[in-house]
Design a protein around this motif. Structure first.
Motif, mmCIF file in Angstrom:
data_model
loop_
_atom_site.group_PDB
_atom_site.id
_atom_site.type_symbol
_atom_site.label_atom_id
_atom_site.label_comp_id
_atom_site.label_asym_id
_atom_site.label_seq_id
_atom_site.Cartn_x
_atom_site.Cartn_y
_atom_site.Cartn_z
ATOM 1 N N SER A 229 0.803 -1.228 0.000
ATOM 2 C CA SER A 229 0.000 0.000 0.000
ATOM 3 C C SER A 229 0.836 1.278 0.000
ATOM 4 O O SER A 229 0.294 2.368 -0.199
ATOM 5 N N ILE A 230 2.148 1.195 0.199
ATOM 6 C CA ILE A 230 2.949 2.412 0.357
ATOM 7 C C ILE A 230 3.572 2.902 -0.949
ATOM 8 O O ILE A 230 4.184 3.974 -0.972
ATOM 9 N N TRP A 231 3.422 2.150 -2.051
ATOM 10 C CA TRP A 231 4.155 2.477 -3.276
ATOM 11 C C TRP A 231 3.378 3.358 -4.243
ATOM 12 O O TRP A 231 3.970 3.895 -5.191
ATOM 13 N N LYS A 232 2.089 3.533 -4.042
ATOM 14 C CA LYS A 232 1.258 4.249 -5.010
ATOM 15 C C LYS A 232 1.772 5.669 -5.240
ATOM 16 O O LYS A 232 1.977 6.436 -4.297
ATOM 17 N N GLU A 233 2.014 5.985 -6.523
ATOM 18 C CA GLU A 233 2.454 7.299 -7.000
ATOM 19 C C GLU A 233 3.858 7.683 -6.544
ATOM 20 O O GLU A 233 4.289 8.826 -6.758
ATOM 21 N N LYS A 234 4.595 6.771 -5.923
ATOM 22 C CA LYS A 234 5.994 7.053 -5.613
ATOM 23 C C LYS A 234 6.813 7.005 -6.898
ATOM 24 O O LYS A 234 6.624 6.132 -7.743
ATOM 25 N N ARG A 235 7.707 7.955 -7.062
ATOM 26 C CA ARG A 235 8.586 8.009 -8.224
ATOM 27 C C ARG A 235 9.902 7.326 -7.845
ATOM 28 O O ARG A 235 10.630 7.810 -6.975
ATOM 29 N N ILE A 236 10.174 6.215 -8.529
ATOM 30 C CA ILE A 236 11.261 5.349 -8.082
ATOM 31 C C ILE A 236 12.275 5.111 -9.197
ATOM 32 O O ILE A 236 11.915 4.702 -10.310
ATOM 33 N N PHE A 237 13.541 5.378 -8.882
ATOM 34 C CA PHE A 237 14.664 5.053 -9.754
ATOM 35 C C PHE A 237 15.338 3.817 -9.171
ATOM 36 O O PHE A 237 15.594 3.751 -7.966
ATOM 37 N N ILE A 238 15.648 2.850 -10.027
ATOM 38 C CA ILE A 238 16.119 1.551 -9.552
ATOM 39 C C ILE A 238 17.581 1.322 -9.921
ATOM 40 O O ILE A 238 17.971 1.512 -11.084
ATOM 41 N N ILE A 239 18.367 0.903 -8.939
ATOM 42 C CA ILE A 239 19.761 0.515 -9.151
ATOM 43 C C ILE A 239 19.888 -0.979 -8.876
ATOM 44 O O ILE A 239 19.565 -1.438 -7.776
ATOM 45 N N ALA A 240 20.344 -1.725 -9.880
ATOM 46 C CA ALA A 240 20.576 -3.162 -9.710
ATOM 47 C C ALA A 240 22.069 -3.430 -9.817
ATOM 48 O O ALA A 240 22.699 -3.074 -10.815
ATOM 49 N N THR A 241 22.641 -4.044 -8.796
ATOM 50 C CA THR A 241 24.057 -4.403 -8.822
ATOM 51 C C THR A 241 24.187 -5.881 -9.148
ATOM 52 O O THR A 241 23.315 -6.683 -8.810
ATOM 53 N N MET A 242 25.292 -6.241 -9.793
ATOM 54 C CA MET A 242 25.451 -7.626 -10.233
ATOM 55 C C MET A 242 26.918 -7.959 -10.411
ATOM 56 O O MET A 242 27.752 -7.073 -10.634
ATOM 57 N N GLY A 243 27.224 -9.250 -10.319
ATOM 58 C CA GLY A 243 28.583 -9.691 -10.550
ATOM 59 C C GLY A 243 28.866 -9.985 -12.005
ATOM 60 O O GLY A 243 29.971 -9.774 -12.489
ATOM 61 N N LEU A 244 27.854 -10.477 -12.737
ATOM 62 C CA LEU A 244 28.054 -10.836 -14.132
ATOM 63 C C LEU A 244 26.997 -10.217 -15.043
ATOM 64 O O LEU A 244 27.209 -9.191 -15.644
ATOM 65 N N PHE A 245 25.814 -10.827 -15.101
ATOM 66 C CA PHE A 245 24.806 -10.471 -16.086
ATOM 67 C C PHE A 245 23.429 -10.552 -15.448
ATOM 68 O O PHE A 245 23.186 -11.396 -14.585
#
Length: 253
Positions: free
Chosen positions: A71-87
């Motif tokens: 219920s807390i995500w509605k209309e939140k503007r979110i930029f996503i960072i994904a970290t990874m070792g390979l792919f």
């Protein structure tokens, strides 16, 4: 703006902190384990979320957090960072689609290659200098992406249709069982364990306890590699049988 992250060995925490600081020097960041994290999310509209990709998917602990607080995500503007070792293909897209289901607006995504936290698989290990260079490159990309977001032209890495297919057929379709449930594969070698209790204290899942005088896992591992990387006796393994490197961000800065 705030940063919200899940991080096992500190890679993702470091990246989210650097990104937020570049945009707002006094901006706060919160682990999803923090007591105030839900309150902070509710109080802010601009959020940077980060996490380590596992088999082109979300860590189970993060998926449960997002769904458990739907219920807390509605209309939140979110930029996503994904970290990874390979792919990962669509590492950022996996969370983007889940958050969008609950009404979030996804502003962009950034994929960052970082030192691999899987310390018990020799094939995944790099030299220290290589890992340090990965971190330096990631920091340069963070600065560039933060400026692009400030200029209203944020990167869209991992968000699109083709990235979705790459993540799905590159790893996720074959390894979905690794992240659909918590793992029961964590192993603590009683002959090496010094029973210091550090693993029990730092585990985000409270997966480790003392039974009959020994540290034992309870089948609810989210594969963050935190306990493996910080065990002073190198007594813990998960995917492999031997600890080749204990990985944590401070080694590479």
């Amino acid at each position: 703006m705030i940063g919200v992250y899940f991080s096992g060995t500190g890679n993702t925490r470091h990246c989210v902190e650097r990104f937020v600081q570049e945009l707002e020097p006094d901006g706060e960041t919160f682990s999803i384990e923090a007591e105030r994290v839900v309150e902070a999310i509710c109080a802010h509209n601009e959020i940077v979320m980060g996490y380590p990709v596992q088999f082109s998917n979300l860590p189970k602990i993060l998926r449960d957090f997002v769904i458990g607080h739907s219920s807390i995500w509605k209309e939140k503007r979110i930029f996503i960072i994904a970290t990874m070792g390979l792919f990962s293909g669509d590492g950022a897209g996996v969370l983007a689609r889940l958050l969008a289901r609950y009404g979030a607006v996804i502003t962009g995504g950034l994929h960052l290659k970082m030192p691999d936290s899987i310390g018990d698989e020799k094939v995944l290990k790099r030299a220290l200098e290589q890992n340090q260079e990965l971190v330096r490159t990631a920091e340069q990309r963070i600065l560039k992406a933060a400026q692009e977001l400030a200029d209203n032209r944020p990167p869209q890495e991992g968000i699109g249709f083709w990235e979705h297919l790459a993540g799905l057929f590159g790893q996720r379709i074959y390894f979905r069982d690794r992240t659909d449930a918590y793992s029961d594969k964590l192993n603590i070698d009683a002959s090496k364990c010094i029973q210091c209790g550090k693993c029990m204290a730092i585990c985000p899942m409270r997966n480790i306890s003392i039974k009959d005088g020994q540290m034992v896992p309870n089948g609810k591992c989210t594969m963050c590699y935190r306990c493996i990387s910080f065990c002073p006796a190198q007594a813990i393994t998960l995917l492999g049988k031997k600890v080749y490197e204990q990985c944590y961000i401070e080694k590479y800065l």
